[in-house]
Design a protein around this motif. Structure first.
Motif, mmCIF file in Angstrom:
data_model
loop_
_atom_site.group_PDB
_atom_site.id
_atom_site.type_symbol
_atom_site.label_atom_id
_atom_site.label_comp_id
_atom_site.label_asym_id
_atom_site.label_seq_id
_atom_site.Cartn_x
_atom_site.Cartn_y
_atom_site.Cartn_z
ATOM 1 N N MET B 1 39.102 39.653 38.439
ATOM 2 C CA MET B 1 40.562 39.792 38.424
ATOM 3 C C MET B 1 40.892 39.376 40.295
ATOM 4 N N LEU B 52 47.832 41.736 40.726
ATOM 5 C CA LEU B 52 46.795 41.579 39.932
ATOM 6 C C LEU B 52 46.971 40.608 38.927
ATOM 7 N N LYS B 54 44.432 37.559 36.316
ATOM 8 C CA LYS B 54 43.153 37.156 35.899
ATOM 9 C C LYS B 54 42.832 35.836 36.409
ATOM 10 N N MET B 128 51.464 38.165 36.229
ATOM 11 C CA MET B 128 51.029 39.124 37.419
ATOM 12 C C MET B 128 51.326 40.722 37.181
ATOM 13 N N MET B 129 50.546 41.517 37.391
ATOM 14 C CA MET B 129 50.451 42.862 37.005
ATOM 15 C C MET B 129 50.596 43.475 38.511
ATOM 16 N N LEU B 130 51.169 44.622 38.608
ATOM 17 C CA LEU B 130 51.570 45.570 39.674
ATOM 18 C C LEU B 130 50.494 46.766 39.551
#
Lengths: 224, 133, 289
Positions: B1, B52, B54, B128-130
């Motif tokens: 990640m 975040l 992958k 995109m993750m926060l």
């Protein structure tokens, strides 16, 4: 001269001692198995003393304590009308002390081997210490109880020194089989000595054998 | 990640979706999430966040203008490549720190990628993750 | 319902530790104490139950003071209205399953005994002794026994740890039912993330004697509060390298899934680890079956 009285006294003494000792030892063993008190090591030591002390030492102090010339013996005599020295009740008390570790130790280690959560679960179900001990703990240490009873009985049957010191040698009153044997040997009456000895040997052997059979689970095979 | 630190610089809300702009160094990266400032406590202007994404979602392109929908673009140089038969892992040095990308070995060959080459790393905004930090 | 403030110096193999925590819990709520072994979870339960005296603090349950160091109040376990499920179940070996329940039953509640035996599925097992029961069956007896006095507060010390997944699910359902039917307030100690999420309204994470995090399971365990909407907790079953990536096989509830991670992440994982799997809601595809 062959007579059954010394044998009868021996087994009477052993039976009475064992029964009384059983009820005295359970609370004592329960306390020892669960207490974290500071006096616990001292009590444990005292309970174990009869294992190592020569019986004559115990007998000697009982003799002093119970003697009517002593203030305690005098008090007993005057207030309760009991003479412990050279009497059957005196023998019982001395034998209880003498056999104490043989009853307390098995029960104590039996109780200690049970998970504490059993006791705690019972308390949390609202039960008193007495109910817990009686309904839960004791039924789960049956083999320890049996061991304690039988060892105390057998040990009392086999005592000599204490009885000799404080029981004297009163025929029909305090003359137990072990002392009778000694008397007969002194009188070179080997036949009578052999008679008592054989019976004591056979009975104690049988009792102990039964304990090992029961505790070892050998008998269960026959019950099933 | 891959993790990239930044500061929230813009939030556009529509229904229960938010398009979040995150200022990372001199660059703005965007993320689309199913949350609004009402449902996600740290979704406020100026909050420190981590983006975040992958490794397998990092697209590699040669530098230069591209007619392509990907808007999150990070200039980088290839630091190292470990090649497998089908997949290769690229470690990239960028102004946002080290990034990793996993792409097909065939693509590595086709783009003639090797350590030292300048590339663009790109990530779709829905990948995109926060996370607050 | 419960306000507890507990302070206790604990001694362990690692040395001394100061346990200091306070929490409140409403009626019908369930709280999980979560944390490494030796963090003080079991000691906390035991202090609530009156089995371990705190050094100082206060325990007030439903307006009744169970413990108050300043006022010298310390109710014995007998007077605390508690059901306790021990880690080792603590079933009485000399009594049958039914007698185990009967032992604690209050007078005139025989109907309740039958009800409990029925809902815990002990009908056919009730005349067996604990030694003849399997782990899962013993567990059910222990749970039913803990409820037999209709306690206000149920304490469970890692009750499900020895059970297989299916059994665990059944018991968890039983517990949820019991909680709803009897208005129980529950405090449990657990290591199992799935269980925590299923059973508890709130989680308190204990770290060397103090609460370091408290909140709903989602708040506490979705550690970074990752925005991804596709999140599950699972357990690592297998770790395998394939070329430059690592394939992690996970058990999520009863499903086995695979997730690809990088080398660096794989190094932080071990078989048996509990993990949160998160993805953006944009990625999964749905297929109607």
């Amino acid at each position: 001269m062959l007579e059954g009285t010394p044998l009868k006294i021996t087994f009477e003494l052993a039976a009475v001692t064992t029964v009384l000792l059983f009820f005295v030892s359970i609370p004592l063993a329960f306390w020892l198995s669960s207490s974290r008190s500071r006096v616990k090591p001292i009590i444990e030591t005292l309970v174990s003393m009869p294992l190592v002390l020569p019986p004559t030492v115990l007998g000697f102090y009982f003799l002093l304590a119970f003697s009517p010339s002593n203030s305690f013996g005098q008090w007993l005599d005057e207030w309760l009308g009991i003479q412990l020295i050279f009497s059957f009740p005196g023998l019982v008390i001395a034998s209880m002390v003498y056999s104490l570790p043989f009853m307390v130790h098995p029960i104590q280690s039996g109780l200690a081997s049970l998970p504490t959560s059993l006791k705690e679960a019972s308390y949390l179900m609202g039960k008193s210490r007495f109910t817990t001990l009686y309904k839960i703990l004791l039924p789960n240490i049956k083999s320890s109880l049996l061991t304690g009873i039988v060892l105390s009985f057998a040990h009392t049957v086999g005592e000599f020194g204490v009885v000799l010191m404080i029981g004297g040698n009163i025929p029909g009153e305090t003359r137990v089989a072990s002392i009778a044997i000694y008397d007969q040997v002194e009188a070179l009456n080997y036949e009578a000595a052999n008679f008592y000895s054989m019976i004591l040997f056979a009975i104690t052997f049988t009792i102990l054998l039964l304990v090992y059979l029961v505790n070892g689970g050998y008998l269960k095979k026959f019950w099933r | 990640m891959n993790k990239v630190k930044g500061v929230i610089s813009g939030i556009e809300v529509s229904g229960s979706l938010s398009l979040v702009s995150v200022h990372c160094g001199n660059r703005v990266l965007k993320s689309i999430i199913i949350d609004t400032p009402d449902t996600l406590g740290y979704l406020v202007q100026g909050a420190d966040v981590e983006l975040l994404f992958k490794e397998t979602e990092v697209v590699i392109a040669k530098p230069g203008p591209l007619d392509i929908s990907l808007q999150n673009r990070i200039p980088a140089t290839v630091f190292s490549i470990s090649k497998g038969e089908l997949l290769s892992s690229l470690i990239l040095n960028s102004e946002l720190g080290k990034l990793e990308s996993i792409i097909s070995t065939a693509a590595v060959t086709q783009l003639k990628l090797e350590p030292g080459k300048v590339v663009q790393a790109m990530v779709k905004l829905n990948e995109m993750m926060l996370s607050p930090c | 319902m419960i306000t507890a403030e507990l302070n206790k110096k604990l001694w362990s193999a690692q040395g001394g530790m100061e346990l200091a925590l306070r929490f409140d819990l409403g009626t019908g709520e369930s709280l999980t104490l979560y944390g490494d072994s030796g963090a003080g979870k079991t000691s906390t339960l035991r202090m609530l139950a009156g089995l371990l005296p705190p050094d100082s603090g206060r325990i007030v349950v439903g307006g009744e003071t169970w413990y108050d160091a300043d006022k010298n109040i310390d109710l014995p376990p007998q007077q605390r209205d508690i059901g306790f499920v021990f880690q080792d179940y603590a079933l009485f070996p000399n009594l049958t399953a039914r007698q185990n329940l009967l032992y604690g039953l209050r007078k005139g509640e025989e109907d309740f005994l039958e009800e409990l035996i029925a809902i815990s599925g002990l009908g056919e097992l009730q005349h067996k002794k604990p030694g003849q029961l399997s782990g899962g069956q013993q567990q059910r007896v222990a749970l039913a026994r803990a409820l037999v006095r209709k306690p206000k507060l149920l304490l469970l010390d890692e009750p499900m740890s020895a059970l297989d997944h299916q059994m665990r699910n059944q018991l968890q359902d039983f517990l949820i039912n019991a909680q709803q039917s009897y208005g129980l307030t529950i405090i449990l100690v657990s290591h199992d993330l799935g269980e925590v999420i299923k059973l508890s309204d709130r989680v308190a994470v204990l770290e060397s004697g103090s609460i370091c995090k408290v909140g709903s399971p989602a708040e506490v365990f979705m550690q970074h509060k990752i925005s991804g909407k596709f999140q599950f907790s699972g357990r690592v079953l297998h770790i395998q390298q394939e070329e430059v990536v690592w394939i992690i096989t996970l058990l999520i509830a009863t499903n086995v899934v695979k997730v690809v991670v990088s080398e660096k992440e794989s190094r932080e994982l071990q078989v048996g680890d509990q993990v949160v799997v998160a993805s953006k809601a944009f990625n999964p595809i749905l297929n109607k079956v």
